[in-house]
Design a protein around this motif. Structure first.
Motif, short mmCIF file in Angstrom:
data_model
loop_
_atom_site.label_atom_id
_atom_site.label_comp_id
_atom_site.label_asym_id
_atom_site.label_seq_id
_atom_site.Cartn_x
_atom_site.Cartn_y
_atom_site.Cartn_z
N ASN A 841 29.96 -45.55 4.91
CA ASN A 841 28.19 -45.24 3.96
C ASN A 841 29.18 -45.55 2.62
N ASP A 842 28.14 -46.16 1.71
CA ASP A 842 27.85 -47.04 0.27
C ASP A 842 27.50 -45.83 -0.92
N GLU A 843 27.00 -44.98 -0.48
CA GLU A 843 26.99 -44.38 -1.91
C GLU A 843 27.66 -43.98 -2.69
N VAL A 844 28.42 -43.39 -2.26
CA VAL A 844 30.04 -44.06 -3.53
C VAL A 844 29.99 -45.67 -4.25
N ALA A 845 29.97 -46.18 -2.89
CA ALA A 845 30.44 -47.66 -3.45
C ALA A 845 29.47 -48.35 -4.49
N ARG A 846 28.03 -48.05 -4.41
CA ARG A 846 27.30 -48.37 -5.23
C ARG A 846 27.61 -47.57 -6.30
N LEU A 847 27.43 -46.25 -6.70
CA LEU A 847 27.88 -45.82 -8.20
C LEU A 847 29.16 -46.92 -8.86
N TYR A 848 30.45 -46.85 -7.61
CA TYR A 848 30.98 -47.08 -8.42
C TYR A 848 31.57 -49.07 -9.13
N GLN A 849 30.56 -49.66 -8.32
CA GLN A 849 30.65 -51.35 -8.28
C GLN A 849 31.17 -52.24 -9.60
N ASN A 850 29.40 -51.26 -10.76
CA ASN A 850 29.61 -51.02 -11.68
C ASN A 850 29.78 -50.44 -13.24
N SER A 851 30.70 -49.71 -12.53
CA SER A 851 31.39 -48.78 -13.83
C SER A 851 32.76 -49.34 -13.86
N GLU A 852 32.53 -48.34 -15.24
CA GLU A 852 33.86 -48.27 -16.22
C GLU A 852 35.36 -48.35 -15.44
N ARG A 853 35.44 -47.50 -14.90
CA ARG A 853 35.79 -47.05 -13.90
C ARG A 853 36.27 -48.02 -12.71
N ALA A 870 35.87 -49.78 -2.83
CA ALA A 870 35.01 -48.73 -2.34
C ALA A 870 34.73 -48.12 -1.85
N LEU A 871 34.61 -49.05 -0.40
CA LEU A 871 33.84 -48.93 0.52
C LEU A 871 35.47 -48.89 1.56
N ALA A 872 36.30 -49.73 1.16
CA ALA A 872 37.59 -49.34 1.66
C ALA A 872 38.14 -48.13 1.84
N LYS A 873 38.37 -47.22 0.32
CA LYS A 873 39.14 -46.23 0.03
C LYS A 873 37.54 -45.12 0.95
N TYR A 874 36.87 -45.35 0.96
CA TYR A 874 35.78 -43.98 1.69
C TYR A 874 36.61 -44.28 3.19
N LEU A 875 36.19 -45.20 3.11
CA LEU A 875 37.33 -44.91 4.68
C LEU A 875 38.83 -44.84 5.22
N GLN A 876 39.39 -44.15 4.08
CA GLN A 876 40.99 -44.08 3.56
C GLN A 876 40.73 -42.64 3.63
N ASN A 877 39.84 -41.91 2.52
CA ASN A 877 39.73 -40.64 2.01
C ASN A 877 38.44 -40.08 1.25
N PRO A 878 37.66 -39.90 2.09
CA PRO A 878 36.07 -39.52 1.46
C PRO A 878 36.27 -38.81 0.14
#
Length: 1431
Positions: A841-853, A870-878
């Protein structure tokens, strides 16, 4: 220079050098006096400048120096200053001795002072004194200008002791411009003599005192030289310096804007929240009600009030209602009195949310050996039956209801205070207020009481306001305003009010009859008819009977409207009989067509409130459409006339006579008047309340959906326990095509570190049998996997190409036999399984990829690499990834109607879901200090918040960066406490300390969900499981500390023994001895002793087929389904099929039998590559992202139409038909035939409407509309630029019927197209691209033609030998541009029209494919024209 002059100068100098606030100036004077070496002490000035620079740099860098370090630095500077002053005073004494030598040398003509030029300094210092010795010769011109300007500047650096004591910038003083009075006052201040702090020394002292040197020495011996108390003066000066330093201290509010401080949570209010020992969320939520303190009686009222509200939505058995109310009361006590947050109550007070009862068990049921079954030796056997009364969501509802009740009490107190003031001043006693104020349970009912008071006692309230006024003038102004009475006050104070009483029943009594409460109140009839009675009640206000009777009717109607009970009657009836109707407006009639999303409620009628409750997002969309002016939403009282007839019986009298009939008619008139007002009044509040309920419902649905996404553990590697963090290799092509664009990848270790990242170009799988080699990057991928041994491969993207990448990687894993990390199976054999490829699920990754964070975390990575991280870290802990989003969490779509809810309400609900899950999982305190991702969880820990979480991390770092046990957070065995006792009690069990990594002497219970208040119970259970007696326990604890017993349990791996404990006996003893209900808590302790902080979340959720389809395409089951007609782009044409692609990226296949209805024409003639054509979906494969479509006219003409959701009386079919006919008539009247064309760009607009519609659209957008040229024409309007629109006439040929679209479309007799999509793509969009190309060209000027010509004039003036040209838009002729050129300075500006055509541009009847060719062609044309002129 005379001796007198020198002595006076010396005396002035002594006064100045004793001023310890200006060491710099002293140094200059000493230099001017001719001191040896010319000493100039500027060290303090340099040091102050350095301090200022350090302070400024500290502010710039965004930090504040620690207060202790700052105090130490200040003390050090003060010590240095005192040391320098002592040294300076010693040098000054030496200087004075040298000056004495100069004085003696002056008597000798051969002796000259070392620096004669400095004499002017002393003279300038003395000029301010009026009592200067008259013997002093006046200065000449030479003396005035014998010192340069730089020296003068130093002289004026100090003017007086008063000025120096307060001025902090002595080195930058400039002479101010004063008025005459100010200048005189300044001179007088400067002339005030100051007592010297030291004894007067030198010849100046002897001459001032009138004593010789010997007498002065005797006086010093007797009285001292004045330096004995110098230490006290120095201490006073140090205190003054400290005060000055404190004044100089910069606060954050002096540097940053208030909005910046609020954003960073650094305001004074934030600091109070940070340091107050109360849960942060409680502080913020209860801030408006801090002043509201509930009594015991109000607290019991609140419990009943909340219970009644919640029971309306809960389905509980009648016997559980009383336990439910007791449970709610207990939870309220925990929330309000004990200040425990919801997660603490749910985790550690579960027993108060469960109703346990004993149930008899049949004797036949003897095979049940559960611990819950008991048999008394002398009685029957029974079992414990537990009913769960409250869940976590209920606890949050109770928290919200508590705030609402406090607001209710606050308003009630305000009204009560007003009523008490009326009672004390005017002795007002109103049973209606007494009754309704005490029983009001909603804000509306309280508002009704307030309105009643302000209506009934308006004059008394005005007088009360005057009594409480702030002064006579204010009172007079208010009195003048209040001289005119309202209409109802004039009626109430006049004779006409007797007519109101003659109605025979009061408004309150009538409302009581309508409510069916108590004994019926009967209506009494007067003995006279209304008109006759009115004749005897005339006065100056109402001079005839009709006016008096009309006034009485209005007055009684207003009393009915203002009656709290009457409003309650109407409000209750409204909620029971209310229906919602939706009416389209004139604007909505034209805007909302059958393809519009609002069409489903355009003619919606008679929606019951129960129906609205089942689909709240529908009602919110209706209100949204109402805001846009497209519909009007009305909440209507169904069968209102029937309700009115029932009320007539409650107000009429039962008498039978002409007089009674006459009065009853008037009573009905009054009731009709009152009901009309009441309906309008109640309608507004009911409509708003329904909106609030719908918003709350949708927000809670979003919370539930979010909770399900949070409730998933990290991806579990094969052979590992649930909760183990995997090593992940993530890959993605983003929106790119596999094989063309590079594949970005990252490898992330289990601790979250990104160890490697890169790109793969070619991962194609080869075929040995066919001699096809693997892609060039396959070996690198295999090497990466074997080297890093990831536990899982994660894949995702933003197009269906990600599905191809998933299949490619799965095939590679299978072909190359790539396996995950080995593990030990149940037979102690080391095995490994094939590596699993997962779509993430990439809904977090889409927000993360261009963020200041993302840029801060990994500065050098590309956005798509950030996406992979972000995809990898989502697998590690959503959970961590969702928590890291902060307020951006509202950007994720959880429910269809989510965007209709206010962001604050949505954020509040989503935050509660995060709080629930974070406290279920717990936070490793030491990991949170060192890891930012884990620290993002701290604000959601029970008792904490963003402010307290940041403060906690700061204090832990100050204490050394490591927490060894939970009590350290209170400051025990630590330098600084991180929180207070109340906050600690809330969060202690949710912050755990890893027992293996912490101090070996630490308590292992700190690594469990057991709260410190229950540690003794846990230790007792562990001791009983180990079968230790009291002596063994004492010996073990004395030797190894309090945690020894539990540590021994873990060390001996005897955790399973706690299952043998009978927890019922523990629970009974605790409740009997300590009055604590702990049965559920004991179960938690037993589970934690067996497996501390066990992972309680569900397994990692793999996406379903529909979820993957929506994620990659953006289409849902509602937006894309079979039978729909959609545009496809043709990619390949063969004899037996056509390949195409939908806009969302799905592959489309047209079978041979669905390509055309005309088999006499070759397929390649009908269709061409990259042509866009409408197609009907016959079959949709969501798993493989493919579909079968038809291009046949017969199929395409029968498009999918969504089945109506409402039937019968719920849909106004008659109005719908009337609107269709009206639109058709309007179209015919305008000279156009109403045509309904199945195309997404078709609109039933005229040219004006089309321009209005395209006004807010982007450049190049199109509207297809009917044409006024007849049924065989269509019009296409497209936006060329802002304010410029081109209307294209399309001729239709080969039409099947009058309303169908022609099979051949022609424009201007030059361009022919097969259908509308072909025309849009190859004509309109082609021209739009050429317009874009023109406007992006360097020679284009985005200005008017006149401005362009002016620009060319200026250019050639600046460059006389050069010619120039430029393009600009021709707004009068859409689709045309001006080519303006000037061939020299003296040549006038010329312009040629440039026409945009699908193939490029047309200039002077010559076509050019692009801008480069156009520019070159223009130059050739111009050269040919010039050569022709020369010939």
């Amino acid at each position: 220079m005379s001796t007198r002059d020198l002595v006076e100068g010396e005396a002035v100098l002594d006064d100045e050098e004793n001023d310890e606030h200006s060491e710099d100036y002293d140094g200059e004077v000493r230099e001017g006096a001719g001191t040896a070496g010319g000493y100039d002490d500027s060290s303090e000035e340099d040091e102050e400048e350095d301090d200022d620079e350090e302070a400024a740099r500290a502010v710039r860098e965004g930090f504040i120096v620690d207060e202790d370090e700052e105090l130490e630095e200040r003390a050090e500077r003060r010590r240095e200053k005192r040391k320098r002053r002592r040294e300076e005073r010693e040098r000054e004494d030496e200087h004075l001795d040298e000056e004495d030598l100069e004085l003696i040398g002056e008597l000798n003509p051969d002796f000259q002072p070392p620096v004669a030029a400095e004499q002017s300094k002393f003279k300038r210092l003395k000029r301010g004194h009026k009592d200067r010795d008259p013997r002093q010769p006046s200065q000449g011109i030479d003396d005035m200008f014998n010192s340069d300007e730089e020296e003068d500047t130093g002289d004026y650096a100090q003017l007086s002791h008063r000025r120096t004591a307060h001025d902090e910038m002595d080195d930058f003083i400039e002479e101010d411009v004063f008025s005459d009075d100010e200048l005189q006052q300044e001179r007088e201040d400067l002339e005030i003599a100051r007592p010297a702090r030291k004894g007067i020394t030198g010849l100046g002292a002897t001459e001032a005192a009138g004593l010789d040197e010997n007498a002065l020495e005797d006086m010093r011996a007797a009285f001292g030289d004045g330096n004995e108390y110098l230490f006290a003066l120095e201490m006073e000066e140090q205190e003054q310096e400290q005060e000055v330093d404190e004044e100089k201290h910069l606060n954050l509010k002096d540097v940053f804007e208030p909005s910046q401080l609020a954003e960073k949570m650094l305001t004074e209010e934030d600091n109070e929240i940070r340091l107050l020992d109360e849960p942060e969320r409680h502080q913020i939520a209860r801030k408006p009600y801090r002043h509201v303190v509930l009594t015991e009686e109000q607290f019991r009222e609140e419990a009943a009030w909340i219970s009644n509200l919640m029971l309306l939505k809960k389905r509980l058995d009648p016997e559980l209602r009383d336990p439910f109310q007791r449970s709610v009361a207990k939870v309220l006590e925990f929330l309000v009195t004990d200040d425990w947050e919801v997660p603490f109550i749910f985790q550690h007070r579960k027993d108060y949310m469960i109703h346990a009862s004993k149930v008899l068990v049949d004797d036949d049921d003897d095979d049940d050996d559960d611990n819950n079954n008991h048999r008394h030796p002398d009685g029957p056997r029974y079992t414990m039956k537990a009913e769960k009364l409250l869940n976590m969501t209920d606890l949050w509802d109770i928290f919200d209801h508590d705030l609402k009740f406090k607001a209710l009490v606050d308003k009630r107190n305000t009204i009560q205070k007003t009523y008490d003031n009326l009672n004390s001043v005017f002795t007002v006693s109103d049973p209606i207020v007494d009754d309704m104020l005490a029983t009001a349970v909603t804000m509306e009912e309280l508002q009704d009481v307030q309105d009643y008071i302000h209506f009934q006692y308006a004059s008394q309230l005005r007088d009360l306001a005057l009594v409480n006024g702030s002064g006579e003038a204010n009172g007079e102004s208010q009195r003048r305003k209040a001289t005119g009475k309202s209409f109802f006050e004039r009626v109430r104070n006049g004779k006409a009010y007797a007519l109101v009483r003659a109605f025979g029943i009061t408004a309150d009594a009538f409302a009581q009859n309508a409510l069916k409460e108590g004994r019926r109140q009967y209506t009494e009839d007067p003995s006279e008819r209304p008109e006759e009675l009115a004749d005897g009640l005339l006065d100056t206000d109402f001079s005839n009977s009709s006016n008096a009777l009309s006034a009485a009717k209005r007055m009684f109607a207003e009393e009915l409207v203002m009656s709290p009970k009457m409003r309650k009657v109407i409000r209750q009836a409204y909620y029971m009989n209310g229906v919602v109707d939706c009416f389209r407006t004139d604007k909505g009639l034209k805007r909302i067509d059958e393809q519009h999303p609002y069409y489903e409620f355009k003619y919606l009628r008679n929606q019951q409130l129960s129906d609205i409750a089942r689909q709240p997002e529908l009602y919110l969309r209706m209100l949204k459409a109402e805001e846009e002016g497209l519909v009007e939403v009305k909440v209507r009282f169904e069968n209102f006339d029937h309700f009115r007839q029932r009320l007539y019986a409650d107000i009429e009298s039962d008498n039978f006579s002409e007089v009674a009939d006459a009065w009853n008619r008037i009573r009905r008139d009054v009731l009709d008047l009152a009901l009309g007002k009441l309906e309008r009044l109640i309608n507004r509040s009911v409509k708003e309340n329904i909106r609030q309920e719908c918003e709350n419902h949708v927000a809670k649905e979003c919370r539930e959906a979010f909770s399900q996404r949070l409730d998933q553990a990290p991806y579990k590697p094969k052979g590992m326990i649930l909760g183990t963090v995997p090593r992940v290799l993530a890959l993605s092509t983003g929106t790119g095509i596999v094989g063309r664009e590079p594949i970005h990848w990252t490898y992330v270790e289990e601790d979250g570190r990104v160890l490697e990242n890169g790109k793969f170009k070619d991962l194609s799988v080869g075929d040995r049998d066919r001699g096809i080699a693997d892609g060039k990057d396959v070996a690198d991928l295999v090497d990466l996997i074997k080297r890093r041994k990831p536990d899982v491969i994660g894949v995702s993207g933003m197009s269906p190409e990600a599905r191809r990448l998933y299949k490619l990687l799965s095939e590679l894993v299978d072909r190359k036999d790539l396996r995950g990390a080995p593990y030990t199976d149940d037979h102690d054999d080391e095995v490994s399984d094939p590596l699993e490829v997962v779509i993430v699920n990439d809904e977090v990754a889409r927000l993360y990829q261009n963020s200041e964070r993302a840029k801060k975390d990994h500065p050098g990575f590309a956005p798509l690499t950030h996406y992979c991280v972000a995809l990898a870290k989502y697998l590690q802990n959503p959970l961590k990834e969702y928590a890291s989003l902060g307020r951006d969490i509202v950007s994720i779509q959880f429910r269809p109607g989510q965007q209709l809810v206010t962001q604050e309400l949505l954020l509040k609900q989503l935050e509660t879901a995060l709080v629930d899950m974070v406290n279920l999982v717990g936070v490793d305190m030491n990991e949170a200090v060192s890891d930012t991702a884990t620290a993002n969880l701290l604000p959601y820990v029970c008792g904490l918040g963003p402010r307290k979480a940041a403060h906690l991390v700061k204090i832990v770092n100050m204490n050394g960066g490591m927490v060894n046990n939970r009590v350290e957070l209170l400051g025990v065995n630590a330098q600084y406490p991180a929180m207070g006792v109340k906050v600690w009690n809330n969060c202690a069990s949710f912050l755990y300390i890893d027992f293996e990594n912490a101090d070996p002497d630490a308590d292992p219970l700190d690594n469990t969900r057991v709260h410190p208040e229950d540690y003794d119970i846990a230790r007792k259970m562990a001791a009983d499981a180990l079968e230790l007696d009291e002596e063994d326990i004492k010996a073990e604890t004395d030797e190894n500390g309090q945690g020894a017993i539990v540590r021994k349990l873990f060390r001996e791996e005897a955790q399973d023994r706690v299952n043998d404990l009978i927890l019922e006996e523990y629970a009974e003893q605790l409740e009997k001895n300590l009055n604590q209900r702990k049965r559920a808590t004991l179960e938690t302790i037993r589970a934690e002793l067996q497996q501390p902080y066990e992972e309680l979340r569900k397994q990692f959720v793999t996406l379903s087929t529909d979820d993957i389809f929506t994620m990659f395409t953006g289409e849902t089951a509602e937006t894309l389904r079979e039978e729909m007609v959609v545009p496809i782009s043709i990619k390949r044409i063969t004899d037996d099929h056509i390949d195409g692609k939908l806009d969302c990226g799905i592959d489309a296949v047209v079978p041979e039998n669905e390509m055309t209805d005309r088999y006499d024409i070759p397929v390649r003639t009908l269709y061409s590559m990259h042509q866009t054509v409408p197609a009907k979906i016959l079959f949709l494969n969501r798993k493989n992202f493919t579909c079968n479509v038809s291009l046949r006219e017969e199929q395409v003409s029968r498009a999918y139409r969504k089945p109506p959701a409402h039937f019968g009386s719920e849909w106004d079919e008659r109005q719908e038909q009337q609107d269709r006919e009206a639109l058709q008539e309007t179209t015919q009247r305008d000279g156009r035939t109403m045509r309904v064309i199945k195309h997404p760009l078709f609109r039933p607009f005229n040219s004006t409407q089309a321009v209005e519609f395209l006004g807010t659209q982007s450049r190049g957008d199109v509207v297809i509309r009917p044409s006024s040229n007849g049924p065989d024409h269509l019009a296409v309007t497209w936006k060329v630029a802002d304010g410029v629109y081109q209307h294209i006439d399309v001729l239709e040929l080969d039409k099947a019927n009058e309303f169908s679209v022609g099979r051949t479309l022609k424009i201007g007799g030059r361009y022919t197209y097969s259908d509308l999509d072909d025309l849009i793509v190859n004509h309109v969009q082609a021209m739009a691209k050429k317009v874009d190309e023109m406007m992006l060209h360097e020679k284009y000027q985005a200005i008017s033609k006149s401005d362009t010509e002016q620009w060319l004039e200026k250019y050639t003036e600046a460059n006389p030998k050069r010619s120039s040209y430029a393009f600009c838009l021709d707004p009068r002729h859409p689709g045309y541009f001006f080519l303006c050129f000037k061939a020299g300075k003296s040549v006038p500006v010329h312009s040629w029209p440039v026409k945009v055509i699908p193939q490029g541009y047309e200039l002077q009847r010559n076509q050019y494919p692009d801008m480069r060719a156009l520019c070159n062609g223009f130059k050739l044309l111009f050269m040919n024209m010039q050569s022709g002129k020369r010939r």
